[in-house]
Design a protein around this motif. Structure first.
Motif, mmCIF file in Angstrom:
data_model
loop_
_atom_site.group_PDB
_atom_site.id
_atom_site.type_symbol
_atom_site.label_atom_id
_atom_site.label_comp_id
_atom_site.label_asym_id
_atom_site.label_seq_id
_atom_site.Cartn_x
_atom_site.Cartn_y
_atom_site.Cartn_z
ATOM 1 N N ALA A 150 -6.699 -7.662 -4.776
ATOM 2 C CA ALA A 150 -5.364 -7.866 -5.342
ATOM 3 C C ALA A 150 -5.457 -8.195 -6.836
ATOM 4 N N ARG A 151 -6.438 -9.005 -7.218
ATOM 5 C CA ARG A 151 -6.641 -9.297 -8.652
ATOM 6 C C ARG A 151 -6.972 -8.012 -9.405
ATOM 7 N N GLU A 152 -7.850 -7.187 -8.825
ATOM 8 C CA GLU A 152 -8.211 -5.923 -9.469
ATOM 9 C C GLU A 152 -6.986 -5.017 -9.600
ATOM 10 N N THR A 153 -6.182 -4.968 -8.557
ATOM 11 C CA THR A 153 -4.972 -4.152 -8.577
ATOM 12 C C THR A 153 -4.036 -4.614 -9.683
ATOM 13 N N HIS A 154 -3.900 -5.915 -9.832
ATOM 14 C CA HIS A 154 -3.069 -6.483 -10.889
ATOM 15 C C HIS A 154 -3.533 -5.967 -12.255
ATOM 16 N N TYR A 155 -4.827 -5.942 -12.449
ATOM 17 C CA TYR A 155 -5.415 -5.435 -13.693
ATOM 18 C C TYR A 155 -5.052 -3.972 -13.919
ATOM 19 N N TRP A 156 -5.228 -3.128 -12.893
ATOM 20 C CA TRP A 156 -4.959 -1.698 -13.049
ATOM 21 C C TRP A 156 -3.485 -1.435 -13.328
ATOM 22 N N ILE A 157 -2.596 -2.187 -12.709
ATOM 23 C CA ILE A 157 -1.162 -2.010 -12.968
ATOM 24 C C ILE A 157 -0.854 -2.330 -14.430
ATOM 25 N N ARG A 158 -1.386 -3.441 -14.920
ATOM 26 C CA ARG A 158 -1.159 -3.807 -16.324
ATOM 27 C C ARG A 158 -1.723 -2.755 -17.265
ATOM 28 N N LEU A 159 -2.895 -2.256 -16.946
ATOM 29 C CA LEU A 159 -3.522 -1.239 -17.782
ATOM 30 C C LEU A 159 -2.714 0.058 -17.779
ATOM 31 N N ALA A 211 0.830 -1.205 0.000
ATOM 32 C CA ALA A 211 0.000 0.000 0.000
ATOM 33 C C ALA A 211 0.867 1.259 0.000
ATOM 34 N N LEU A 212 1.925 1.253 0.789
ATOM 35 C CA LEU A 212 2.825 2.411 0.810
ATOM 36 C C LEU A 212 3.480 2.629 -0.553
ATOM 37 N N LYS A 213 3.942 1.561 -1.192
ATOM 38 C CA LYS A 213 4.539 1.672 -2.527
ATOM 39 C C LYS A 213 3.498 2.141 -3.546
ATOM 40 N N SER A 214 2.261 1.713 -3.366
ATOM 41 C CA SER A 214 1.184 2.126 -4.261
ATOM 42 C C SER A 214 0.908 3.622 -4.138
ATOM 43 N N MET A 265 5.768 -3.660 -9.149
ATOM 44 C CA MET A 265 4.454 -3.739 -8.500
ATOM 45 C C MET A 265 3.736 -5.047 -8.851
ATOM 46 N N LEU A 266 3.871 -5.501 -10.094
ATOM 47 C CA LEU A 266 3.244 -6.766 -10.472
ATOM 48 C C LEU A 266 3.853 -7.932 -9.708
ATOM 49 N N ASP A 267 5.168 -7.917 -9.541
ATOM 50 C CA ASP A 267 5.823 -8.977 -8.775
ATOM 51 C C ASP A 267 5.346 -8.996 -7.328
ATOM 52 N N LEU A 326 -5.112 3.132 -6.891
ATOM 53 C CA LEU A 326 -4.859 3.491 -5.490
ATOM 54 C C LEU A 326 -5.903 2.860 -4.569
ATOM 55 N N ARG A 327 -7.155 2.945 -4.959
ATOM 56 C CA ARG A 327 -8.226 2.396 -4.112
ATOM 57 C C ARG A 327 -8.109 0.880 -3.939
ATOM 58 N N SER A 328 -7.902 0.175 -5.037
ATOM 59 C CA SER A 328 -7.842 -1.288 -4.919
ATOM 60 C C SER A 328 -6.565 -1.734 -4.214
ATOM 61 N N SER A 329 -5.457 -1.066 -4.488
ATOM 62 C CA SER A 329 -4.182 -1.499 -3.897
ATOM 63 C C SER A 329 -4.126 -1.261 -2.392
ATOM 64 N N THR A 330 -4.727 -0.187 -1.922
ATOM 65 C CA THR A 330 -4.738 0.069 -0.483
ATOM 66 C C THR A 330 -5.834 -0.735 0.216
ATOM 67 N N SER A 331 -6.820 -1.154 -0.544
ATOM 68 C CA SER A 331 -7.907 -1.958 0.018
ATOM 69 C C SER A 331 -7.449 -3.365 0.392
ATOM 70 N N ILE A 332 -6.418 -3.859 -0.267
ATOM 71 C CA ILE A 332 -5.910 -5.196 0.052
ATOM 72 C C ILE A 332 -5.549 -5.260 1.535
#
Length: 118
Positions: A71-80, A14-17, A95-97, A38-44
């Protein structure tokens, strides 16, 4: 107190996000996709925190499953964000790793809880 790896990793993620989000808005002036990220990554981590206070295995499994979905949603947003060139390849891969690692840990936790209850 026993170290909680997923709690620690999701908090650090979350901090890195947050840092990456600030970079995206400062450099690219992109506010819509980055806010979703930001929302999905900090929500994890927020959902992981809720699992710590779970009242039963069923409650725990429900909350950990929500963390997995975030986390799956965050993965999607990072790729996008990477594929639309709002973040560079190196930032995206880091971030993907990290996100993949979180997904693996949460997945193993889910399996353990399901097996314990079957």
């Amino acid at each position: 107190m026993k170290e909680n790896i997923i709690q620690q990793k999701s908090y650090e993620f979350a901090l890195k996000s947050i840092t990456l989000y600030k970079k995206i808005i400062a450099e690219s002036k992109e506010y819509v996709l980055s806010k979703q990220f930001l929302r999905s990554s900090t929500s994890i981590g927020a959902n992981i925190e809720e699992t710590i206070g779970a009242q039963s295995d069923k409650d725990f499994l429900s909350k950990i499953s929500i963390a997995y979905k975030e986390a799956r949603e965050t993965h999607y947003w990072i790729r996008l964000l990477k594929d639309s060139h709002y973040i560079n390849h190196d930032d995206a891969m880091e971030m993907l790793d990290l996100c993949d690692e979180i997904l693996r840990i949460i997945g193993k936790i889910q399996i353990t809880i399901k097996n314990r209850n079957s």
